[in-house]
Design a protein around this motif. Sequence first.
Motif, PDB file in Angstrom:
ATOM      1  N   UNK A 127       0.821  -1.227   0.000  1.00 44.22           N
ATOM      2  CA  UNK A 127       0.000   0.000   0.000  1.00 44.22           C
ATOM      3  C   UNK A 127       0.847   1.265   0.000  1.00 44.22           C
ATOM      4  N   UNK A 128       2.095   1.170   0.463  1.00 46.14           N
ATOM      5  CA  UNK A 128       3.038   2.296   0.479  1.00 46.14           C
ATOM      6  C   UNK A 128       2.424   3.556   1.101  1.00 46.14           C
ATOM      7  N   UNK A 129       1.923   3.459   2.332  1.00 45.15           N
ATOM      8  CA  UNK A 129       1.284   4.624   2.940  1.00 45.15           C
ATOM      9  C   UNK A 129       2.302   5.642   3.465  1.00 45.15           C
ATOM     10  N   UNK A 130       1.886   6.896   3.495  1.00 40.69           N
ATOM     11  CA  UNK A 130       2.605   7.917   4.244  1.00 40.69           C
ATOM     12  C   UNK A 130       2.056   7.891   5.658  1.00 40.69           C
ATOM     13  N   UNK A 131       2.926   7.766   6.650  1.00 38.38           N
ATOM     14  CA  UNK A 131       2.456   7.703   8.027  1.00 38.38           C
ATOM     15  C   UNK A 131       2.320   9.110   8.592  1.00 38.38           C
ATOM     16  N   UNK A 132       1.251   9.323   9.343  1.00 37.90           N
ATOM     17  CA  UNK A 132       0.970  10.613   9.965  1.00 37.90           C
ATOM     18  C   UNK A 132       0.764  10.391  11.449  1.00 37.90           C
ATOM     19  N   UNK A 133       1.497  11.140  12.281  1.00 39.33           N
ATOM     20  CA  UNK A 133       1.411  10.985  13.737  1.00 39.33           C
ATOM     21  C   UNK A 133       1.248  12.362  14.383  1.00 39.33           C
ATOM     22  N   UNK A 134       0.709  12.412  15.627  1.00 34.76           N
ATOM     23  CA  UNK A 134       0.457  13.702  16.260  1.00 34.76           C
ATOM     24  C   UNK A 134       1.600  14.279  17.084  1.00 34.76           C
ATOM     25  N   UNK A 135       2.687  13.539  17.253  1.00 31.92           N
ATOM     26  CA  UNK A 135       3.802  14.096  18.024  1.00 31.92           C
ATOM     27  C   UNK A 135       5.103  13.361  17.695  1.00 31.92           C
ATOM     28  N   UNK A 136       6.217  14.014  17.992  1.00 30.35           N
ATOM     29  CA  UNK A 136       7.530  13.452  17.728  1.00 30.35           C
ATOM     30  C   UNK A 136       7.776  12.196  18.549  1.00 30.35           C
ATOM     31  N   UNK A 137       7.231  12.150  19.760  1.00 31.64           N
ATOM     32  CA  UNK A 137       7.413  10.981  20.616  1.00 31.64           C
ATOM     33  C   UNK A 137       6.880   9.722  19.953  1.00 31.64           C
ATOM     34  N   UNK A 138       5.724   9.808  19.288  1.00 29.29           N
ATOM     35  CA  UNK A 138       5.169   8.638  18.599  1.00 29.29           C
ATOM     36  C   UNK A 138       6.028   8.294  17.388  1.00 29.29           C
ATOM     37  N   UNK A 139       6.495   9.286  16.661  1.00 30.88           N
ATOM     38  CA  UNK A 139       7.382   9.013  15.533  1.00 30.88           C
ATOM     39  C   UNK A 139       8.631   8.280  15.997  1.00 30.88           C
ATOM     40  N   UNK A 140       9.246   8.743  17.070  1.00 27.84           N
ATOM     41  CA  UNK A 140      10.445   8.083  17.594  1.00 27.84           C
ATOM     42  C   UNK A 140      10.136   6.656  18.022  1.00 27.84           C
ATOM     43  N   UNK A 141       8.958   6.447  18.640  1.00 31.38           N
ATOM     44  CA  UNK A 141       8.584   5.104  19.072  1.00 31.38           C
ATOM     45  C   UNK A 141       8.381   4.160  17.901  1.00 31.38           C
ATOM     46  N   UNK A 142       7.764   4.653  16.831  1.00 33.26           N
ATOM     47  CA  UNK A 142       7.566   3.813  15.644  1.00 33.26           C
ATOM     48  C   UNK A 142       8.899   3.432  15.009  1.00 33.26           C
ATOM     49  N   UNK A 143       9.802   4.389  14.913  1.00 37.10           N
ATOM     50  CA  UNK A 143      11.105   4.103  14.308  1.00 37.10           C
ATOM     51  C   UNK A 143      11.899   3.103  15.142  1.00 37.10           C
ATOM     52  N   UNK A 144      11.703   3.146  16.456  1.00 35.87           N
ATOM     53  CA  UNK A 144      12.408   2.206  17.330  1.00 35.87           C
ATOM     54  C   UNK A 144      11.836   0.800  17.240  1.00 35.87           C
ATOM     55  N   UNK A 145      10.526   0.695  16.998  1.00 37.54           N
ATOM     56  CA  UNK A 145       9.848  -0.598  17.031  1.00 37.54           C
ATOM     57  C   UNK A 145       9.675  -1.251  15.663  1.00 37.54           C
ATOM     58  N   UNK A 146       9.553  -0.443  14.611  1.00 34.22           N
ATOM     59  CA  UNK A 146       9.254  -0.966  13.282  1.00 34.22           C
ATOM     60  C   UNK A 146      10.513  -0.962  12.412  1.00 34.22           C
ATOM     61  N   UNK A 147      11.059  -2.119  12.147  1.00 32.82           N
ATOM     62  CA  UNK A 147      12.336  -2.208  11.433  1.00 32.82           C
ATOM     63  C   UNK A 147      12.241  -1.712   9.995  1.00 32.82           C
ATOM     64  N   UNK A 148      11.033  -1.718   9.417  1.00 34.61           N
ATOM     65  CA  UNK A 148      10.886  -1.405   7.999  1.00 34.61           C
ATOM     66  C   UNK A 148      10.592   0.073   7.740  1.00 34.61           C
TER      67      UNK A 148
END
Length: 357
Positions: A127-148
């Motif tokens: 699907x190649x989605x663009x991810x949208x999050x409400x804060x930098x903390x969530x972005x950092x958490x996703x990058x730490x948890x999601x290897x792809x």
Amino acid sequence: MNIAFVNATRRFGGVKAWTLDLCRALDARGHTTWIFARPGPFLDRALALGLNARPGWFGFDYNPVSVWRFARFLRANAVDALVANVGKDLRIAGVAARLTGVPVVHRVGLPRDMRDTPKVRRTHRFTRPALLVPCQDIKDGLLAEMSFLRPGEITVIPTGKAPAPQAPPAPRRPRAIAVTSQLNPDKGHADLLRALRLLTDQGRDVRLHVAGTGCDEAALKALAQSLDLAGRVTWHGFVADVGTVLDQADIFCLPSLSEGLPNTLLEAMARGLAPVARDVGGISEAWPGHLPPLDRTLVPVARGPEGLAQALDALLGLDDAALGALRAGVWQWFSAVHSLEARATQFEHFIREMRRP
């Protein structure tokens, strides 16, 4: 622009509140939005607000009939972008969007809303989605948890709320605190009740308004009784419009042990309530710490009920003039920095950038 929002979750959470607010703002700007959801409170609320909402075509993952129905709708209505919330959305409506050439946005409310599994990786790759999050903390958490995931795939646009149309009223006596989170253990209400007991022991005359329901409701009411707080706490239960509770208070407390960027806090500050909260998730990214004594009311979790009591006491100790000026300052700051209109503009730019060839 024509934008479809798809949400297959059953629980009414922060992403759904964000969807309702944003669709109203986008519709007012002349865009066309649709909301696809399961029958229930979210769909009912969207319809009550006059939004273009309807039951979604859900089912098992990659259901070909459901994918075909979404694809047919996207083509027939010249949809410019599809905004999904969870994996179920992506595995049906997201697939349909990819097959019809419609850009996909994956709006993530918390890092744990995604899992690094083969199915999630395959769906993301297709699907190649663009991810949208409400804060930098969530972005950092996703990058730490999601290897792809890569940083460039994730955009931060904080949640906005419509500020109250006028400055807050004069403070009331006795002072009143509001909390509007679900009554679940991770929301920290027990610590707030213990903090209230500490404050009353110190001679503070204060009331607490609690809105919401949850699995901890009975235990919390029993705790309030055991702490001899029954006469100081009003339990409002489920409230369709939390503004009716917020308008009975001067101070808002968010004692949560974990959060992203909570709607409850933003709703309170939009009305000019002076905030106290625990320093978790992305709360510090939307905190008016430049307004004393709010530089001392964002509390480390480790400080427990005592930390909440000390922060609340810093606000309860203000006289009427000082508390009124602080509330007005919160309202003015929120209106200038975190308004729904400002966030809707950012979202418009985000979608237009996605659509560029």
